[in-house]
Design a protein around this motif. Structure first.
Motif: not given
Length: 220
Positions: A48-58
């Motif tokens: 698995m990988r992390l989804l932490a996009q700079p502009f995403a609120a979640h």
């Protein structure tokens, strides 16, 4: 009770599917480099990988590329999704992402660029303002049906798929208007998907609606 912070956060992300940036453990993840490295290493160990996009609120999680085939490739065919969405619902999800997220992201990137230009040379980084996580603009359901009904196999197919996407957290439906749900911004990688849309057949349809006029100019 498990007192391992990384295990605790991963368990919450896996069980709840997404967490807001305001969550205390997510805030630590985004500012504590060593903690983030540990979380990402443990996720990678499970494919698995992390989804932490700079502009995403979640923030959420997804499969790494090397494990996608183990999940999506079944009986010599590639599955449209692992959450029960048929191909036409996935196609609708792409269009909604293009209509709602893509214009928002272009505004966010333009705002960040303007902010960078105004920063003093004393600062090496730009602190994102609350406006960076602005709410996206919704799209009226009747407009979606009229403009994209034929493209997606008819209005009935869209009306059937919208409740599915809403239950899964991709969209929210309020007063016959479709708004961004917690997972819509995380559904696709902007760097990968935006060029495909802006340079593909879908761009012509979106430009007619005035959605991508500025975005296409800025991207090329």
């Amino acid at each position: 009770m498990n007192h391992d912070p990384a295990v605790r956060l991963i368990a919450r992300l896996m069980a709840m599917r997404y967490l807001p940036r305001e969550d205390a453990e997510i805030r630590r993840l985004l500012v504590d480099g060593s903690f983030r490295d540990e979380v990402e290493q443990r996720l990678a160990g499970c494919g698995m990988r992390l989804l932490a996009q700079p502009f995403a609120a979640h923030v959420g999680v997804a499969l790494i590329r090397s494990t996608e085939s183990a999940v999506f490739e079944q009986n010599d065919t590639w599955q449209a999704s692992n959450i029960g969405l048929p191909k036409d619902a996935v196609a609708l999800l792409v269009i909604l992402w293009a209509l709602i997220i893509l214009p928002k992201r272009e505004r966010q990137l333009a705002g960040e660029a303007a902010q960078q230009e105004s920063q003093s040379e004393m600062f090496e980084t730009v602190k994102l303002t609350p406006q960076a996580y602005e709410a996206s603009r919704g799209i009226a359901e009747n407009i979606l049906l009229e403009d994209y009904g034929k493209l997606l196999g008819g209005k009935a197919r869209i009306q059937f798929a919208l409740p599915q996407l809403s239950r899964l957290g991709f969209i929210e439906r309020r007063n016959k208007t479709i708004h961004e749900g917690p997972l819509l911004d995380l559904a696709f990688d902007y760097a990968e998907m935006a060029p495909r849309i802006l340079q593909g057949a879908l761009a012509d349809l979106l430009k007619k609606r005035g959605i991508l006029a500025d975005a296409a100019t800025e991207t090329h």
